[in-house]
Design a protein around this motif. Structure first.
Motif, PDB file in Angstrom:
ATOM      1  N   LEU A  33       4.341  -0.037 -13.618  1.00  0.00           N
ATOM      2  CA  LEU A  33       5.362  -0.271 -12.595  1.00  0.00           C
ATOM      3  C   LEU A  33       6.721   0.296 -12.994  1.00  0.00           C
ATOM      4  O   LEU A  33       7.744  -0.044 -12.398  1.00  0.00           O
ATOM      5  CB  LEU A  33       5.482  -1.764 -12.310  1.00  0.00           C
ATOM      6  CG  LEU A  33       4.284  -2.399 -11.614  1.00  0.00           C
ATOM      7  CD1 LEU A  33       4.612  -3.796 -11.139  1.00  0.00           C
ATOM      8  CD2 LEU A  33       3.838  -1.555 -10.424  1.00  0.00           C
TER       9      LEU A  33
ATOM     10  N   THR B 127      -9.040   0.736  -3.353  1.00  0.00           N
ATOM     11  CA  THR B 127      -9.105   0.500  -1.913  1.00  0.00           C
ATOM     12  C   THR B 127     -10.504   0.164  -1.412  1.00  0.00           C
ATOM     13  O   THR B 127     -10.656  -0.257  -0.286  1.00  0.00           O
ATOM     14  CB  THR B 127      -8.599   1.736  -1.149  1.00  0.00           C
ATOM     15  OG1 THR B 127      -9.288   2.860  -1.659  1.00  0.00           O
ATOM     16  CG2 THR B 127      -7.111   1.901  -1.291  1.00  0.00           C
TER      17      THR B 127
ATOM     18  N   GLN C  34      13.600  -6.814  -8.564  1.00  0.00           N
ATOM     19  CA  GLN C  34      12.791  -7.456  -7.511  1.00  0.00           C
ATOM     20  C   GLN C  34      12.417  -8.882  -7.928  1.00  0.00           C
ATOM     21  O   GLN C  34      12.439  -9.216  -9.115  1.00  0.00           O
ATOM     22  CB  GLN C  34      11.508  -6.656  -7.267  1.00  0.00           C
ATOM     23  CG  GLN C  34      11.744  -5.273  -6.723  1.00  0.00           C
ATOM     24  CD  GLN C  34      10.432  -4.514  -6.679  1.00  0.00           C
ATOM     25  OE1 GLN C  34       9.939  -4.041  -7.699  1.00  0.00           O
ATOM     26  NE2 GLN C  34       9.867  -4.415  -5.493  1.00  0.00           N
TER      27      GLN C  34
ATOM     28  N   ARG D 156      -1.388  -4.985  -1.103  1.00  0.00           N
ATOM     29  CA  ARG D 156      -0.714  -4.071  -0.163  1.00  0.00           C
ATOM     30  C   ARG D 156       0.746  -4.500   0.040  1.00  0.00           C
ATOM     31  O   ARG D 156       1.650  -3.685   0.011  1.00  0.00           O
ATOM     32  CB  ARG D 156      -1.449  -4.061   1.185  1.00  0.00           C
ATOM     33  CG  ARG D 156      -2.486  -2.939   1.297  1.00  0.00           C
ATOM     34  CD  ARG D 156      -2.900  -2.698   2.743  1.00  0.00           C
ATOM     35  NE  ARG D 156      -3.444  -3.873   3.401  1.00  0.00           N
ATOM     36  CZ  ARG D 156      -4.723  -4.255   3.308  1.00  0.00           C
ATOM     37  NH1 ARG D 156      -5.580  -3.526   2.592  1.00  0.00           N
ATOM     38  NH2 ARG D 156      -5.147  -5.325   3.930  1.00  0.00           N
ATOM     39  N   GLU D 157       0.934  -5.828   0.197  1.00  0.00           N
ATOM     40  CA  GLU D 157       2.293  -6.343   0.442  1.00  0.00           C
ATOM     41  C   GLU D 157       3.248  -5.988  -0.693  1.00  0.00           C
ATOM     42  O   GLU D 157       4.422  -5.720  -0.476  1.00  0.00           O
ATOM     43  CB  GLU D 157       2.260  -7.872   0.588  1.00  0.00           C
ATOM     44  CG  GLU D 157       1.850  -8.361   1.968  1.00  0.00           C
ATOM     45  CD  GLU D 157       1.315  -9.799   1.916  1.00  0.00           C
ATOM     46  OE1 GLU D 157       0.483 -10.126   2.777  1.00  0.00           O
ATOM     47  OE2 GLU D 157       1.703 -10.570   1.014  1.00  0.00           O
ATOM     48  N   ILE D 158       2.737  -5.993  -1.920  1.00  0.00           N
ATOM     49  CA  ILE D 158       3.640  -5.712  -3.047  1.00  0.00           C
ATOM     50  C   ILE D 158       3.536  -4.247  -3.486  1.00  0.00           C
ATOM     51  O   ILE D 158       4.010  -3.879  -4.558  1.00  0.00           O
ATOM     52  CB  ILE D 158       3.398  -6.679  -4.238  1.00  0.00           C
ATOM     53  CG1 ILE D 158       1.997  -6.504  -4.827  1.00  0.00           C
ATOM     54  CG2 ILE D 158       3.625  -8.125  -3.818  1.00  0.00           C
ATOM     55  CD1 ILE D 158       1.813  -7.234  -6.159  1.00  0.00           C
ATOM     56  N   GLY D 159       2.880  -3.456  -2.674  1.00  0.00           N
ATOM     57  CA  GLY D 159       2.825  -2.017  -2.939  1.00  0.00           C
ATOM     58  C   GLY D 159       1.951  -1.635  -4.102  1.00  0.00           C
ATOM     59  O   GLY D 159       2.204  -0.675  -4.817  1.00  0.00           O
ATOM     60  N   LEU D 160       0.868  -2.415  -4.302  1.00  0.00           N
ATOM     61  CA  LEU D 160       0.013  -2.147  -5.461  1.00  0.00           C
ATOM     62  C   LEU D 160      -1.461  -1.967  -5.099  1.00  0.00           C
ATOM     63  O   LEU D 160      -2.329  -2.330  -5.889  1.00  0.00           O
ATOM     64  CB  LEU D 160       0.126  -3.303  -6.454  1.00  0.00           C
ATOM     65  CG  LEU D 160       1.191  -3.159  -7.534  1.00  0.00           C
ATOM     66  CD1 LEU D 160       1.220  -4.391  -8.398  1.00  0.00           C
ATOM     67  CD2 LEU D 160       0.941  -1.924  -8.376  1.00  0.00           C
ATOM     68  N   SER D 161      -1.728  -1.445  -3.927  1.00  0.00           N
ATOM     69  CA  SER D 161      -3.128  -1.359  -3.525  1.00  0.00           C
ATOM     70  C   SER D 161      -3.802  -0.148  -4.171  1.00  0.00           C
ATOM     71  O   SER D 161      -4.121   0.829  -3.527  1.00  0.00           O
ATOM     72  CB  SER D 161      -3.247  -1.290  -2.011  1.00  0.00           C
ATOM     73  OG  SER D 161      -2.281  -0.404  -1.502  1.00  0.00           O
TER      74      SER D 161
ATOM     75  N   GLU E 186      -4.735  -7.906   0.711  1.00  0.00           N
ATOM     76  CA  GLU E 186      -3.500  -7.998   1.518  1.00  0.00           C
ATOM     77  C   GLU E 186      -2.283  -8.163   0.616  1.00  0.00           C
ATOM     78  O   GLU E 186      -1.256  -7.510   0.791  1.00  0.00           O
ATOM     79  CB  GLU E 186      -3.592  -9.199   2.483  1.00  0.00           C
ATOM     80  CG  GLU E 186      -4.590  -8.993   3.611  1.00  0.00           C
ATOM     81  CD  GLU E 186      -4.945 -10.308   4.301  1.00  0.00           C
ATOM     82  OE1 GLU E 186      -5.836 -10.278   5.170  1.00  0.00           O
ATOM     83  OE2 GLU E 186      -4.363 -11.371   3.967  1.00  0.00           O
TER      84      GLU E 186
ATOM     85  N   ARG F  76       8.830  -6.240 -12.224  1.00  0.00           N
ATOM     86  CA  ARG F  76       9.569  -6.412 -10.960  1.00  0.00           C
ATOM     87  C   ARG F  76      10.973  -6.949 -11.252  1.00  0.00           C
ATOM     88  O   ARG F  76      11.966  -6.451 -10.737  1.00  0.00           O
ATOM     89  CB  ARG F  76       8.816  -7.387 -10.035  1.00  0.00           C
ATOM     90  CG  ARG F  76       7.591  -6.770  -9.376  1.00  0.00           C
ATOM     91  CD  ARG F  76       6.845  -7.808  -8.538  1.00  0.00           C
ATOM     92  NE  ARG F  76       7.626  -8.265  -7.412  1.00  0.00           N
ATOM     93  CZ  ARG F  76       7.614  -7.705  -6.198  1.00  0.00           C
ATOM     94  NH1 ARG F  76       6.825  -6.684  -5.960  1.00  0.00           N
ATOM     95  NH2 ARG F  76       8.364  -8.185  -5.223  1.00  0.00           N
TER      96      ARG F  76
END
Ligand SMILES: Cc1cc2nc3c(=O)[nH]c(=O)nc-3n(C[C@H](O)[C@H](O)[C@H](O)COP(=O)(O)OP(=O)(O)OC[C@H]3O[C@@H](n4cnc5c(N)ncnc54)[C@H](O)[C@@H]3O)c2cc1C
Length: 471
Positions: A36, A463, A389, A455-460, A452, A384
């Motif tokens: 990150l 897939t 963040q 995805r929300e935290i930008g770590l998908s 989900e 983060r």
């Protein structure tokens, strides 16, 4: 925010995350923080200072069993392992690459696994591995403490001082290991319970008479003396009242509970038929392969604190082990954990210091997969925070989120370590299924929520949809 020019030439001006302890949690945390965008300093005290259980200078050394638990998603460990795969866990990926046959369990070649984690972290441009014992918690955060159940005494003292809580000590035990060539194959048979897996276990059958002799001698055998503060608890241990993990009780303590306790527990013969008799044996000792070459076998469920000579004498009473050569003896060790409900929140963040995180067994999260998961979250959250963040908490429907909630919100007066289990997940009133069907449903729900969340935290990162459906 502090930055570091020293980690490597390529990490100038990156925010710095410090990780204490290069075990399962610390390595995952370091890798995630670096992924990150943080510059990571990972402090590992071995080989300069060893723990009573580690044998090598490798990062992510597994000290006992080589199994990360069932990989089947309708098992709690399997659900967590799948969450880790979705979350792009380094250790989960390396475990898959070094998998050894063990039925539905994700068991690894321990040296191959640890070597690859070590190599990966040493070669990461944003990670600097420093071999040093950390004796006090650094003031400049973010810091992740992942020093494990055998954290060095000086660090334990610093933790005690910092948290205002006395560390709690209790025992954990490891099982002996024997060489494959010393197992009498004319008396043992290869099979997995109910035929799951590909005959991955070597099974040592016992008749009722053989079993009763084994139990009698196990109860009578002499135990190893305990050292230091462990000796203070000796009386309780010998009386079978020691502060053990219930799931990791020494086999001699278990045997003392009743004549048939082992036959209904770790030596249960269910799902196994001895091909020589065509019948289910009275009891079975299972041996699980410990390395890819198949040269070493763990005595499943036989963690013990007997004297080494007594281990040889008693385990050789099992017919297939009459000439067993012991590659490692069982042992008991100190185990340390914090009173987490008082010390951390569900983001694994200290309640006293925002820039301090805890991960691994120290938090009371039990089991290899759980320790890796806590490292994942602490690494993500420290990175983060370092980049301005807020820390995140995985949803309560996920096993990772449920474990973190448990250790942060359990009753502190009766707090005990906890491994992944379906009972931790938030209730699913709409689901009327029972047993494994219910577990599959809970797993499907949790894995969907995990995707989900990622995805929300930008770590998908991963897939593919997991191989379960949520109907
Ligand atoms: C004897 C024993 C047997 C176990 N058997 C099992 C098992 O079979 N299955 C299971 O799931 N769990 C088992 N556990 C629990 C197990 O330890 C954890 O599941 C897992 O290893 C914990 O991961 P961790 O990262 O928290 O700690 P570890 O993997 O132990 O890593 C902590 C690291 O921190 C380092 N360290 C400690 N103090 C310092 C310091 N002051 N400065 C720098 N570095 C430091 C240590 O050297 C170590 O490398 C066992 C524990 C013990 C003690």
């Amino acid at each position: 925010m502090r930055t570091d020019q020293r980690v490597s030439g390529r990490t100038e001006n990156l925010p710095v995350v410090t990780v204490i302890g290069g075990g399962l949690a610390g390595c995952e945390a370091a890798w995630q923080a670096a992924r990150l965008g943080a510059a990571v300093r990972l402090f590992e005290m071995r080989p300069l200072v060893m723990t009573p259980a580690h044998r090598t200078d490798l990062l992510a050394e597994l000290v006992c069993s080589n199994s990360l638990g069932s990989a089947s998603v309708d098992r709690a460990a399997g659900m967590l392992l799948e969450e880790l795969r979705l979350a792009g866990s380094l250790l989960r990926r390396v475990a898959e690459a070094h998998r050894v046959p063990a039925g539905q369990a994700l068991a690894v070649d321990r040296y191959g696994f640890a070597r690859e984690v070590t190599r990966t972290l040493y070669s990461h441009p944003a990670v600097k591995v420093v071999r040093r014992e950390i004796q006090s918690i650094p003031d400049d955060g973010p810091v992740i403490v992942a020093a494990g159940p055998l954290a060095s005494p000086a660090l334990c003292q610093a933790l005690s001082h910092l948290t205002g809580e006395e560390n709690l000590f209790f025992f954990d035990a490891i099982a002996p290991m024997v060489t494959a060539e010393s197992v009498d194959r004319s008396l043992a048979f290869s099979a997995s319970r109910y035929g799951h897996g590909e005959d991955d276990y070597l099974n040592c059958p016992l008749t009722e008479e053989e079993y009763r002799i084994f139990v009698r001698e196990l109860r009578a055998a002499r135990r190893a003396p305990l050292r230091g503060f462990e000796a203070e608890l000796d009386t309780g241990v010998r009386a079978g009242r020691g502060p053990f993990f219930e799931r990791c009780l020494p086999v001699e303590i278990l045997a003392a509970r009743g004549d048939l306790t082992l036959a209904h527990g770790p030596m249960r013969p269910t799902g196994l038929v001895d091909p020589r008799t065509g019948k289910r044996p009275f009891a079975v000792l299972q041996l699980r392969r410990d390395d890819v070459a198949g040269q070493l076998y763990n005595l499943v469920g036989m963690q013990t604190n007997l004297l080494y000579t007594e281990q040889e004498r008693v385990f050789r009473l099992i017919p297939a082990l009459h000439q067993a050569e012991f590659a490692r003896y069982g042992q008991m060790h100190r185990n340390t954990f914090l009173c987490s409900p008082k010390v951390i929140n569900a983001a694994l963040q200290s309640r006293l210091r925002d820039d301090l995180f805890f991960a691994g067994q120290l938090t009371g999260i039990e089991g290899y997969a759980g320790n890796i998961a806590s490292g994942w979250l602490a690494g993500v959250n420290a990175a983060r925070l370092a980049s301005g963040q807020s820390p995140v908490i995985p949803p309560p429907e996920t096993m990772m989120g449920a474990l973190c909630r448990y250790v942060s919100a359990a009753d502190p007066s009766a707090f005990q370590p906890m491994k992944a289990n379906f009972g931790l997940l938030v209730a699913a009133e709409s689901c009327t299924l029972r047993g494994r069907e219910r577990h599959r449903w809970l797993a499907a729900r949790g894995l969907t929520r995990m995707q989900e969340f990622l995805r929300e935290i930008g770590l998908s990162a991963v897939t593919e949809v997991p191989d379960v459906r949520c109907d």
